[in-house]
Design an enzyme around this catalytic site. Sequence first.
Site, short mmCIF file in Angstrom:
data_model
loop_
_atom_site.label_atom_id
_atom_site.label_comp_id
_atom_site.label_asym_id
_atom_site.label_seq_id
_atom_site.Cartn_x
_atom_site.Cartn_y
_atom_site.Cartn_z
N CYS A 1 0.81 -1.22 0.00
CA CYS A 1 0.00 0.00 0.00
C CYS A 1 0.85 1.27 0.00
O CYS A 1 0.48 2.28 -0.61
CB CYS A 1 -0.97 0.01 1.17
SG CYS A 1 -0.18 -0.14 2.79
N HIS B 1 -2.11 1.01 7.18
CA HIS B 1 -2.40 1.21 5.77
C HIS B 1 -1.95 2.61 5.37
O HIS B 1 -2.05 3.55 6.16
CB HIS B 1 -3.90 1.04 5.55
CG HIS B 1 -4.31 0.88 4.12
ND1 HIS B 1 -3.71 -0.01 3.26
CD2 HIS B 1 -5.29 1.49 3.41
CE1 HIS B 1 -4.30 0.06 2.08
NE2 HIS B 1 -5.27 0.97 2.15
N ASN C 1 -7.47 6.21 -0.34
CA ASN C 1 -7.14 4.82 -0.07
C ASN C 1 -6.69 4.16 -1.37
O ASN C 1 -7.40 4.22 -2.38
CB ASN C 1 -8.39 4.11 0.47
CG ASN C 1 -8.09 2.73 1.03
OD1 ASN C 1 -7.26 2.00 0.51
ND2 ASN C 1 -8.79 2.37 2.09
#
Length: 529
Positions: free
Chosen positions: A282, A437, A455
Amino acid sequence: MKLFDAKKNPLGEFLAQRIRKIVICSALLLPLSLIVSCSDDDKKNDAPTSYPYSVGVSDKNQNMPSGGMITSEFSDSPSGSDISKIVDNDVSTKFVTYHSSFYIKWAGSKKMAINYYTLTSAADAPDRDPKSWTLSGSKDNSTWTVIDTRENQTFSKRGQKNEYQFNNNEAYYYYRLDVKSNNGGSATQIAEWTMAGTQIDIDDLMQYASGSSHSNITPMGIHYENRHVTTDEDRVWLKTASNEPVIPSSVGGGRMKEFDVTLYPFGKPIPADVNQHGIGDCSALAVFASMTYLYPDFIETLIRDNGDKTYTVSMFDPQGKRVEVTVTSKFIAEDNGTIKAVSGKNNKATWATVLEKAIMKYNAIYKVQEDIGGIGSEIVAPLFTGNGDSFAFYPGKLTSDQLARAAVISLKQGKLVVGGFNRGGIKIENFETVTAHAFTVMHPSDPTALFAMRNPWGWSPNDNGYKLDGVGNIPDDGVVPGTIDFRIMDPGIAAQSGNLVTVPYTPPSYSVAPDYRRVASYILRQVGL
């Protein structure tokens, strides 16, 4: 002995001046009966003083852009009309000095680029209004630069606030108003002085920063120090497309499969091309989205389509020298054949898929981080930008305002900004926080928000419409800002690629594929879902 360095410590300058006053008064040895205070502010103070007079100003003041110190060149003000009255947000009071030529100096606690100020006339005596002046700025309280000049100014009435705007993009700690003349009076008086502008750097916040990745050995940063030095054989191996990297163990299975590649599905590289599925990288994907958000032209300079289903990516070796890595259109797939690597909205390979594979192939030689799973943003960015300088702000280190300033100013400076949350499950309209994350930090589309975060999944657990590409505006709600950390990275050569984008990200219009929201179960477990 020099007690204070006024250039570095405005408060020290203030204290030093007060100490000098005490010393002078003690030397005179005046009896208490001879110390006279004048109650009529239209009468000159009889004390034969000529040294500057300074007053500290709270950071909650409404006249100046920060806390600091205001100084009058002369300390001859009558009682009740000293220099503090010029910044007390009260037009019924006034600052008075028995000079027609003098300076007033502001020493702020923050470096600001002032481009607006006001002067308000006092309630009486128009002949005491300032008429001509200059405004200058200084970074060291020694060298001054004139940034605004006004001549033959008039105030139409008593208590009149005159506004002055001008262009200035240079930030200074010190500002000095040099009054050259008034309207003929034996004294000069001003009811209020205000200044406003923009803080164009975050120098004052760096005391809260940590985790610097700067290296004195290599421009690539500390993670690339003392690494493998590229040989001619390495260059040949990296440029040979058929040399495939191994599938990282962290991926948990899969196979290499050839996919159709559309480098730029929306015509230009954009963050919507970056959608994480089954590889736990990520932070790398947040960097990809940051690079294409701020520098869309840069992405196109990194990749050469060879026209034979292979792609050559321009990268930097651990010593900061250019190296080319060529990859095929075979990417990691699920056992059922769907793409497991990062992909576009249609589950097909994009430029992001190519860059992700190039990192894996690069590390087959250099072994900076052999398994791309969990790779840090500060390791990924220099691979393409050639600059490994970065630093971090950990959660709770900055106030909401400071966090917003760190984000927005860094973005305006062209820095790559990646953030995260140390608390998950907080719902923010169409957005939900998740832990462990990385997110891409962006300018907010809501003017009341601090900033926005995307995201890399391309969606958010609370986004029922799937159309916002995983972007959420972060509110100043007293809760969410305290859970956020930042990694701020130098853009290196990306800054040379074209115009910097300084506006909010607008997700494109796209159709949602049935399995669009695919994210590996082990990744969801890692982030608490």
